[in-house]
Design a protein around this motif. Sequence first.
Motif, PDB file in Angstrom:
ATOM      1  N   TRP A   1      -1.154  -6.974  -4.879  1.00 20.40           N
ATOM      2  CA  TRP A   1      -1.321  -8.250  -4.183  1.00 20.40           C
ATOM      3  C   TRP A   1      -0.556  -9.363  -4.862  1.00 20.40           C
ATOM      4  O   TRP A   1      -0.404  -9.378  -6.083  1.00 20.40           O
ATOM      5  CB  TRP A   1      -2.799  -8.647  -4.144  1.00 20.40           C
ATOM      6  CG  TRP A   1      -3.646  -7.709  -3.354  1.00 20.40           C
ATOM      7  CD1 TRP A   1      -4.214  -6.547  -3.795  1.00 20.40           C
ATOM      8  CD2 TRP A   1      -4.022  -7.852  -1.982  1.00 20.40           C
ATOM      9  NE1 TRP A   1      -4.919  -5.952  -2.779  1.00 20.40           N
ATOM     10  CE2 TRP A   1      -4.826  -6.733  -1.658  1.00 20.40           C
ATOM     11  CE3 TRP A   1      -3.775  -8.811  -1.004  1.00 20.40           C
ATOM     12  CZ2 TRP A   1      -5.369  -6.557  -0.385  1.00 20.40           C
ATOM     13  CZ3 TRP A   1      -4.312  -8.636   0.258  1.00 20.40           C
ATOM     14  CH2 TRP A   1      -5.103  -7.522   0.548  1.00 20.40           C
TER      15      TRP A   1
ATOM     16  N   SER B   1       0.828  -1.188   0.000  1.00 19.06           N
ATOM     17  CA  SER B   1       0.000   0.000   0.000  1.00 19.06           C
ATOM     18  C   SER B   1       0.868   1.245   0.000  1.00 19.06           C
ATOM     19  O   SER B   1       1.941   1.263   0.609  1.00 19.06           O
ATOM     20  CB  SER B   1      -0.913   0.019   1.230  1.00 19.06           C
ATOM     21  OG  SER B   1      -1.637   1.234   1.316  1.00 19.06           O
TER      22      SER B   1
ATOM     23  N   TYR C   1      -4.779  -1.362  -0.136  1.00 21.74           N
ATOM     24  CA  TYR C   1      -3.694  -2.109  -0.761  1.00 21.74           C
ATOM     25  C   TYR C   1      -3.997  -2.311  -2.240  1.00 21.74           C
ATOM     26  O   TYR C   1      -4.961  -2.991  -2.607  1.00 21.74           O
ATOM     27  CB  TYR C   1      -3.491  -3.452  -0.070  1.00 21.74           C
ATOM     28  CG  TYR C   1      -2.911  -3.319   1.315  1.00 21.74           C
ATOM     29  CD1 TYR C   1      -1.557  -3.539   1.541  1.00 21.74           C
ATOM     30  CD2 TYR C   1      -3.710  -2.971   2.396  1.00 21.74           C
ATOM     31  CE1 TYR C   1      -1.012  -3.406   2.802  1.00 21.74           C
ATOM     32  CE2 TYR C   1      -3.166  -2.830   3.666  1.00 21.74           C
ATOM     33  CZ  TYR C   1      -1.823  -3.049   3.866  1.00 21.74           C
ATOM     34  OH  TYR C   1      -1.285  -2.919   5.123  1.00 21.74           O
TER      35      TYR C   1
END
Length: 123
Positions: free
Chosen positions: A113, A99, A110
């Motif tokens: 990933w 983030s 965020y």
Amino acid sequence: QVQLVESGGGLVQAGDSLRLSCAPAGRTFSRYFMGWFRQAPGKAREFQAGITWTTGTTYYADSVKGRFTISRDIVKNTVYLQMNSLKPEDTAVYYCAASTRIPTMIRSDYAYWGQGTQVTVSS
């Protein structure tokens, strides 16, 4: 854009330990806050631990305080989640995330990933 890859999951018995790793493809984590989330079957993805890359300041969910430790290796450009005293309730897919907001435990903050790594803890 940031690409993240997690590794280190597996099948263990209750009380055992695992160390998860997260590495980016092509860039440093220096400008990000790094978090570990987990998602158990039928449940939402939940924040477990986070670390500010530059300072090393750490944050933990209450459920893992004292058992899990997040850390980073600046030279290796890798973030880790050391998981000790594992419980069956820890069984989940674990995700590394990054983030630009520092710090945060909010999933929507965020933007980046990994693909997730499965952790299964048997009783």
